[in-house]
Design an enzyme around this catalytic site. Structure first.
Site, short mmCIF file in Angstrom:
data_model
loop_
_atom_site.label_atom_id
_atom_site.label_comp_id
_atom_site.label_asym_id
_atom_site.label_seq_id
_atom_site.Cartn_x
_atom_site.Cartn_y
_atom_site.Cartn_z
N ASN B 401 0.81 -1.20 0.00
CA ASN B 401 0.00 0.00 0.00
C ASN B 401 0.85 1.26 0.00
O ASN B 401 0.94 1.97 -1.00
CB ASN B 401 -0.94 -0.02 1.20
N ASP B 402 1.53 1.51 1.11
CA ASP B 402 2.28 2.76 1.22
C ASP B 402 3.39 2.88 0.18
O ASP B 402 3.69 3.97 -0.27
CB ASP B 402 2.87 2.88 2.63
N VAL B 403 3.98 1.72 -0.22
CA VAL B 403 5.11 1.81 -1.16
C VAL B 403 4.67 2.10 -2.58
O VAL B 403 5.50 2.32 -3.46
CB VAL B 403 5.97 0.51 -1.15
N ALA B 442 0.85 2.96 7.34
CA ALA B 442 1.05 4.35 7.73
C ALA B 442 -0.28 5.01 8.05
O ALA B 442 -0.33 6.14 8.51
CB ALA B 442 1.78 5.10 6.64
#
Lengths: 105, 475
Positions: B401-403, B442
């Site tokens: 997700n965050d990456v 995050a």
């Protein structure tokens, strides 16, 4: 001031070790690829398990009738040993994966 | 004679630690390096047990039954924990082991102090107190660092396995500093007046509280950095023990890890393009809650069925798989490799795009995929992957997700702003597999999911991949 200088003179060997080891520590891992960050952290984690030596000394010096000292020392040795054994075994398991990858291809 | 042999044991131990660490930073020699350091550790431990003589009394150690009992219990527990842990929960295991080391250092300090305060009671003259002040200082430093490391590692462990949630409040940084400052202040007082032995327990309590508060607000994505930092703390705590006993191997091992760990922490921050200060004070979790609360206004996302996914993938020329923590949690690495094989048989080029911090730790995904026999040259690092996305037909994002969140590039207010990401948007189609629309670690929304090129494929990664493999075989 005099006291500080005196302290340095008395403990100069230790201070030499500390300063040199800081440089060695920085130097030896200077060019580690990011893939190895986790195993390296884990390996370093196992190495600081050397604190167990202090625990063994504490344990071995405790008088047989001093129960608090015996219990604390016992606990310290157990925890230190978990750090050492767990640390090295877990690192080995991680690195085993890397090795398998190499031989396969 | 025996003392000379002990010195030799410690020398061997120190050298193996340095060589081991050196070898650990190179893929070809890493495993041998670990074994070498382990062997050195065994020599140092056995040497201590049988050859160490107390400086004051000149006696060998006793209480062998206790020592061996403890070694046996610790050894068995540690080995079993390390053998049984799933590859996916490796990071929290490292954190747990680190906490044990910290606790060990703190216990040594407590016990040595108890020993000293007895001496003070029998011999309260100022000269003696003056004489032991440096020792008290080292004991207290070891206690503070060891217990901060212990408490912090426990919280980090709890966070990584989801038992502890991010927690922060306004003014927390100031409170943290106050707690730390009072611990240090009391430590100074104790060094001046070593007879006030109760002070030690107050310092212990404050250090534990500081350790908890220090890690609490830091978000899960930054946990590897924190663990690495705590790791170097424990190294310094071990070195304090080296001072205390004038023990060279503890000193070299501890300082070595302290220095290497600090550098490693900085290198990890660099890999994520963030500064250490940012990680520690920027408190991911706190800001993130606010951000996710207000910004869900990206429009609608669209879902895609399994059969459609199977269709576009089997007719693609090039498929790029982006693995993330979701893949790790679902233990889907083997079935992922299966999918790769099926697609390759159909003439599709399959590659993996590995973000440096995908999963929970740098290198986590490489280890997992290697476990499933995925060939090394199919794994692309971030820079190479980003070059290939424009020519990629389908990107399959598996629980990452965050990456892949474009906010890292576009939104300066985002807590992950500045982190390099995988530019999956450049590909023709993006299929995102997630369990739900819940935000990633995050805690922030991902605009990518609402882009026209993106389709969502909900479900557990392993289940979805199994069904996908079956569908593709039928085409």
């Amino acid at each position: 001031m005099n006291q500080i200088l005196n302290f340095i003179t008395v403990n100069q060997e230790i201070i030499y070790i500390v300063v040199l080891m800081i440089f060695v520590g920085i130097e030896v891992i200077g060019r580690v690829p990011s893939v190895l960050h986790t195993p390296l952290m884990s390996g370093a984690n196992a190495i600081h398990g050397v604190v167990i030596i202090g625990a063994i000394i504490v344990m071995g010096k405790a008088e047989a009738d001093n129960h608090l000292a015996l219990i604390l020392g016992f606990l310290a040795v157990v925890l230190g040993m978990i750090n050492v054994m767990g640390g090295f075994v877990v690192t080995d398991r991680m690195l085993e994966m890397f090795k398998k990858k190499k031989s396969n291809h | 004679m025996s003392q000379n042999i002990l010195t030799l044991c410690y020398l061997i131990g120190s050298i193996t630690f340095i060589l081991g660490l050196k070898m650990l930073s190179n893929p070809a020699s890493a495993r041998k390096g670990n074994l070498l350091a382990g062997a050195g550790m065994a020599i140092a431990i056995l040497g201590t047990i049988f050859l160490y003589k107390d400086v004051e009394t000149g006696e060998y150690l006793h209480n062998y039954e206790w020592i061996f009992g403890a070694l046996l219990i610790g050894g068995i527990v540690g080995t079993l924990a390390a053998k049984k842990v799933k590859m996916t929960s490796m990071p929290e295991m490292v954190s747990l082991f680190n906490g044990m080391g910290g606790a060990c250092a703190a216990l040594i300090s407590i016990e040595e102090f108890n020993h000293l305060s007895k001496e003070i009671q029998t011999n309260p003259n100022p000269d003696y107190i003056h004489f032991i002040q440096p020792t008290v200082l080292i004991i207290v430093v070891g206690l503070i660092i060891g217990s901060v490391s212990f408490a912090g590692s426990m919280i980090a462990w709890g966070k990584l396995n989801g038992k502890v949630k991010d927690f922060s409040f306004t003014g927390q940084n100031i409170l943290n500093l106050l707690v730390l400052a009072s611990a240090i202040g009391l430590a100074g007082y104790l060094v001046m007046h070593p007879a006030h032995s109760m002070m030690l327990y107050i310092i212990l309590g404050l250090s534990l509280i500081y350790g908890i508060f220090f890690v609490m607000p830091i978000g899960g994505a930054d946990m590897p950095v924190v663990i690495s930092l705590l790791n170097s703390f424990t190294g310094v705590a071990a070195a304090c023990g080296g001072f205390l006993y004038n023990n060279e191997v503890m000193l070299t091992g501890g300082i070595l890890v302290g220095a290497a760990g600090t550098l490693l922490t900085i290198l990890m921050c660099k890999a994520m393009n963030r500064s250490l200060k940012n990680v520690l004070i920027g408190s991911f979790g706190g800001n993130a809650a606010k951000v996710s609360g207000e910004s869900s206004d990206f429009g609608h996302y669209k879902e895609i069925s399994l059969s459609d996914t199977a269709m576009i993938m089997s007719y693609a020329n090039k498929v790029m798989i982006v693995p993330g923590y979701g893949l790790a949690v679902a233990q889907a690495q083997h079935i992922c490799h299966e999918l790769e094989k099926i697609l390759t048989e159909k003439g599709v080029e399959v590659k993996y795009a590995i973000h440096p911090v995908a999963g929970r730790m740098p290198g986590h995904m490489n280890v997992l995929l290697a476990e499933a026999d995925v060939s090394y040259d199919h794994l692309l690092e971030m820079e190479d992957a980003n070059e290939e996305f424009p020519t990629t037909d389908v990107v399959l994002v598996l629980g990452a997700n965050d990456v892949v969140n474009p906010a890292a590039k576009t939104d300066p207010a985002s807590p992950i702003y500045g982190m390099p990401i995988l530019d999956v948007e450049l590909a023709k189609n993006i299929v995102v597999n997630k369990r739900s629309m819940k935000p990633g670690y995050a805690g922030i929304e991902n605009e990518l999911f609402f882009k026209p090129k993106t389709s969502m494929l909900f479900g557990d990664a392993k289940k979805v991949l199994q069904d996908l493999c079956a569908e593709i075989k039928n085409i």
